[in-house]
Design a protein around this motif. Structure first.
Motif, PDB file in Angstrom:
ATOM      1  N   SER A 129       0.718  -0.835  -0.121  1.00  0.00           N
ATOM      2  CA  SER A 129       0.230  -0.034   0.335  1.00  0.00           C
ATOM      3  C   SER A 129       0.528   1.562   0.126  1.00  0.00           C
ATOM      4  CB  SER A 129      -0.531   0.094   1.218  1.00  0.00           C
ATOM      5  OG  SER A 129      -0.184  -0.191   2.249  1.00  0.00           O
ATOM      6  N   VAL A 130       2.124   1.496   0.280  1.00  0.00           N
ATOM      7  CA  VAL A 130       2.883   2.166   0.405  1.00  0.00           C
ATOM      8  C   VAL A 130       4.020   2.808  -0.989  1.00  0.00           C
ATOM      9  CG1 VAL A 130       1.831   2.777   2.759  1.00  0.00           C
ATOM     10  CG2 VAL A 130       4.201   1.970   2.360  1.00  0.00           C
ATOM     11  N   LYS A 131       3.751   1.353  -1.262  1.00  0.00           N
ATOM     12  CA  LYS A 131       5.323   0.940  -2.311  1.00  0.00           C
ATOM     13  C   LYS A 131       5.244   1.867  -3.287  1.00  0.00           C
ATOM     14  CE  LYS A 131       6.637  -3.800  -1.651  1.00  0.00           C
ATOM     15  NZ  LYS A 131       6.261  -5.431  -2.585  1.00  0.00           N
ATOM     16  N   GLY A 132       6.702   2.763  -3.386  1.00  0.00           N
ATOM     17  CA  GLY A 132       6.597   3.843  -4.495  1.00  0.00           C
ATOM     18  C   GLY A 132       6.515   5.277  -4.177  1.00  0.00           C
ATOM     19  N   ARG A 133       5.747   5.124  -2.589  1.00  0.00           N
ATOM     20  CA  ARG A 133       5.662   6.832  -2.282  1.00  0.00           C
ATOM     21  C   ARG A 133       6.475   6.735  -0.221  1.00  0.00           C
ATOM     22  NH1 ARG A 133       0.657   7.140   0.022  1.00  0.00           N
ATOM     23  NH2 ARG A 133       0.143   5.094   0.117  1.00  0.00           N
ATOM     24  N   PHE A 134       6.992   5.644  -0.231  1.00  0.00           N
ATOM     25  CA  PHE A 134       7.292   5.709   1.551  1.00  0.00           C
ATOM     26  C   PHE A 134       8.619   4.557   1.546  1.00  0.00           C
ATOM     27  CE2 PHE A 134       3.561   5.155   4.272  1.00  0.00           C
ATOM     28  CZ  PHE A 134       2.819   6.519   4.308  1.00  0.00           C
ATOM     29  N   THR A 135      10.213   5.575   1.373  1.00  0.00           N
ATOM     30  CA  THR A 135      10.990   5.174   2.002  1.00  0.00           C
ATOM     31  C   THR A 135      11.652   4.578   3.380  1.00  0.00           C
ATOM     32  OG1 THR A 135      11.605   6.489  -0.084  1.00  0.00           O
ATOM     33  CG2 THR A 135      13.360   5.439   0.911  1.00  0.00           C
ATOM     34  N   ILE A 136      11.966   3.948   3.419  1.00  0.00           N
ATOM     35  CA  ILE A 136      12.339   3.064   4.995  1.00  0.00           C
ATOM     36  C   ILE A 136      14.629   3.589   4.759  1.00  0.00           C
ATOM     37  CG2 ILE A 136      12.530   0.762   5.015  1.00  0.00           C
ATOM     38  CD1 ILE A 136      11.958   1.137   7.992  1.00  0.00           C
ATOM     39  N   SER A 137      14.520   4.414   6.025  1.00  0.00           N
ATOM     40  CA  SER A 137      16.009   4.172   5.774  1.00  0.00           C
ATOM     41  C   SER A 137      16.832   4.283   6.734  1.00  0.00           C
ATOM     42  CB  SER A 137      16.616   5.795   4.574  1.00  0.00           C
ATOM     43  OG  SER A 137      16.245   6.696   5.738  1.00  0.00           O
ATOM     44  N   SER A 138      17.916   4.450   7.098  1.00  0.00           N
ATOM     45  CA  SER A 138      19.161   4.514   8.226  1.00  0.00           C
ATOM     46  C   SER A 138      20.228   5.001   8.705  1.00  0.00           C
ATOM     47  CB  SER A 138      19.164   2.900   8.941  1.00  0.00           C
ATOM     48  OG  SER A 138      20.332   2.623   7.949  1.00  0.00           O
ATOM     49  N   GLY A 139      20.204   6.338   9.276  1.00  0.00           N
ATOM     50  CA  GLY A 139      21.243   7.036   9.621  1.00  0.00           C
ATOM     51  C   GLY A 139      22.370   6.701   9.439  1.00  0.00           C
ATOM     52  N   ASP A 140      23.491   6.955   9.543  1.00  0.00           N
ATOM     53  CA  ASP A 140      24.714   7.098   9.482  1.00  0.00           C
ATOM     54  C   ASP A 140      24.859   6.313  11.228  1.00  0.00           C
ATOM     55  OD1 ASP A 140      26.072   8.695   6.740  1.00  0.00           O
ATOM     56  OD2 ASP A 140      25.435   6.597   6.536  1.00  0.00           O
ATOM     57  N   ALA A 141      25.566   5.336  11.307  1.00  0.00           N
ATOM     58  CA  ALA A 141      25.583   4.621  12.789  1.00  0.00           C
ATOM     59  C   ALA A 141      24.790   5.443  14.071  1.00  0.00           C
ATOM     60  CB  ALA A 141      27.479   5.112  12.884  1.00  0.00           C
ATOM     61  N   ASN A 142      23.965   5.766  13.259  1.00  0.00           N
ATOM     62  CA  ASN A 142      23.178   6.431  15.040  1.00  0.00           C
ATOM     63  C   ASN A 142      22.129   5.606  15.690  1.00  0.00           C
ATOM     64  OD1 ASN A 142      21.778   6.665  13.130  1.00  0.00           O
ATOM     65  ND2 ASN A 142      21.638   9.434  13.062  1.00  0.00           N
ATOM     66  N   ASN A 143      21.993   4.670  14.863  1.00  0.00           N
ATOM     67  CA  ASN A 143      20.901   3.404  14.865  1.00  0.00           C
ATOM     68  C   ASN A 143      19.112   4.026  15.139  1.00  0.00           C
ATOM     69  OD1 ASN A 143      22.459   1.294  15.421  1.00  0.00           O
ATOM     70  ND2 ASN A 143      22.623   1.790  17.578  1.00  0.00           N
ATOM     71  N   THR A 144      19.249   5.103  13.995  1.00  0.00           N
ATOM     72  CA  THR A 144      17.950   6.028  13.464  1.00  0.00           C
ATOM     73  C   THR A 144      17.491   5.273  12.305  1.00  0.00           C
ATOM     74  OG1 THR A 144      18.716   7.493  15.249  1.00  0.00           O
ATOM     75  CG2 THR A 144      17.450   8.018  13.880  1.00  0.00           C
ATOM     76  N   ALA A 145      15.872   4.829  12.605  1.00  0.00           N
ATOM     77  CA  ALA A 145      15.499   4.951  11.137  1.00  0.00           C
ATOM     78  C   ALA A 145      14.722   5.796  10.775  1.00  0.00           C
ATOM     79  CB  ALA A 145      14.747   3.770  11.510  1.00  0.00           C
ATOM     80  N   TYR A 146      13.959   6.481   9.739  1.00  0.00           N
ATOM     81  CA  TYR A 146      13.659   7.103   9.160  1.00  0.00           C
ATOM     82  C   TYR A 146      12.501   6.831   7.565  1.00  0.00           C
ATOM     83  CZ  TYR A 146      17.100  10.216  10.437  1.00  0.00           C
ATOM     84  OH  TYR A 146      18.447  10.438  11.392  1.00  0.00           O
ATOM     85  N   LEU A 147      11.582   7.019   8.272  1.00  0.00           N
ATOM     86  CA  LEU A 147      10.674   6.681   7.253  1.00  0.00           C
ATOM     87  C   LEU A 147      10.124   7.683   6.547  1.00  0.00           C
ATOM     88  CD1 LEU A 147       8.346   4.594   5.532  1.00  0.00           C
ATOM     89  CD2 LEU A 147       6.515   5.344   8.077  1.00  0.00           C
ATOM     90  N   GLN A 148      10.352   7.704   5.230  1.00  0.00           N
ATOM     91  CA  GLN A 148      10.237   9.212   4.516  1.00  0.00           C
ATOM     92  C   GLN A 148       8.716   8.718   3.921  1.00  0.00           C
ATOM     93  OE1 GLN A 148      11.410  12.170   3.828  1.00  0.00           O
ATOM     94  NE2 GLN A 148       9.409  13.324   2.497  1.00  0.00           N
ATOM     95  N   MET A 149       8.076   9.852   4.055  1.00  0.00           N
ATOM     96  CA  MET A 149       6.283   9.536   3.503  1.00  0.00           C
ATOM     97  C   MET A 149       6.369  10.553   1.923  1.00  0.00           C
ATOM     98  SD  MET A 149       4.350   8.866   7.068  1.00  0.00           S
ATOM     99  CE  MET A 149       4.708  10.118   7.519  1.00  0.00           C
ATOM    100  N   ASP A 150       5.621  10.455   1.779  1.00  0.00           N
ATOM    101  CA  ASP A 150       5.733  11.069   0.724  1.00  0.00           C
ATOM    102  C   ASP A 150       4.642  10.834  -0.876  1.00  0.00           C
ATOM    103  OD1 ASP A 150       9.572  10.962  -1.166  1.00  0.00           O
ATOM    104  OD2 ASP A 150       8.128  12.437   0.309  1.00  0.00           O
ATOM    105  N   ASN A 151       3.739  11.960  -1.377  1.00  0.00           N
ATOM    106  CA  ASN A 151       3.255  11.616  -2.101  1.00  0.00           C
ATOM    107  C   ASN A 151       1.607  10.801  -1.197  1.00  0.00           C
ATOM    108  OD1 ASN A 151       0.422  11.360  -4.024  1.00  0.00           O
ATOM    109  ND2 ASN A 151       1.664  10.072  -5.387  1.00  0.00           N
ATOM    110  N   LEU A 152       1.323  11.463   0.067  1.00  0.00           N
ATOM    111  CA  LEU A 152       0.510  11.123   1.351  1.00  0.00           C
ATOM    112  C   LEU A 152      -0.635  11.295   0.440  1.00  0.00           C
ATOM    113  CD1 LEU A 152       2.784  12.320   4.180  1.00  0.00           C
ATOM    114  CD2 LEU A 152       1.798   9.894   3.702  1.00  0.00           C
ATOM    115  N   LYS A 153      -1.909   9.921   1.280  1.00  0.00           N
ATOM    116  CA  LYS A 153      -3.292  10.091   0.887  1.00  0.00           C
ATOM    117  C   LYS A 153      -3.477  10.325   2.180  1.00  0.00           C
ATOM    118  CE  LYS A 153      -1.985   6.874  -3.142  1.00  0.00           C
ATOM    119  NZ  LYS A 153      -2.516   5.709  -3.736  1.00  0.00           N
ATOM    120  N   PRO A 154      -5.519  10.462   1.935  1.00  0.00           N
ATOM    121  CA  PRO A 154      -5.823  10.329   3.102  1.00  0.00           C
ATOM    122  C   PRO A 154      -6.008   9.259   4.026  1.00  0.00           C
ATOM    123  CG  PRO A 154      -7.008  11.603   1.341  1.00  0.00           C
ATOM    124  CD  PRO A 154      -5.694  11.317   1.178  1.00  0.00           C
TER     125      PRO A 154
END
Length: 127
Positions: free
Chosen positions: A64-89
């Protein structure tokens, strides 16, 4: 002791973007994976994304989120990021990071592994 600190979220119009972050501390295992669930009113909780810190190429996103959301991690800081683009209601929900996920990101069995949940971040997408 494993701890998660979640931040981000907010309100945007459809087509907008938001980013969530989840900082993990107290990690004591190899192959540590982290991810997000979301829960909207009247709907079941849904797994959204997963990532392994030691192999950032090993990620998983819900269809449901492929192509719009991206999960990534920061460099050596054990932080995950969820970038959410083209958000829908229909993306509006309370988003919770959680850990650990299974190292394979097989979230169908994640509940057997998860020890800690983030405090939740509200995402609202509306005009």
């Amino acid at each position: 002791q494993l701890q998660l600190v979640e931040s981000g979220g907010g309100s945007v119009q459809p087509g907008g973007s938001l980013r969530l972050s989840c900082a993990a501390s107290g990690i004591s295992e190899d192959g540590f994976a982290i991810g997000w669930f979301r829960h909207a009113p009247g709907k079941e909780r849904e797994a959204v994304s997963c990532l392994r810190f030691d192999d950032a190429s090993r990620t998983r996103l819900a269809d449901s989120v492929k192509g719009r959301f991206t999960i990534s991690s920061g460099d050596a800081n054990n932080t995950a990021y969820l970038q959410m683009d083209n958000l829908k209601p229909e993306d509006s929900a309370l988003y919770y990071c959680a850990a650990p996920f299974p190292p394979t990101c097989n979230w169908e069995v994640a509940y057997r592994y998860i020890e800690v949940w983030g405090q939740g971040a509200l995402v609202t997408v509306s005009f």
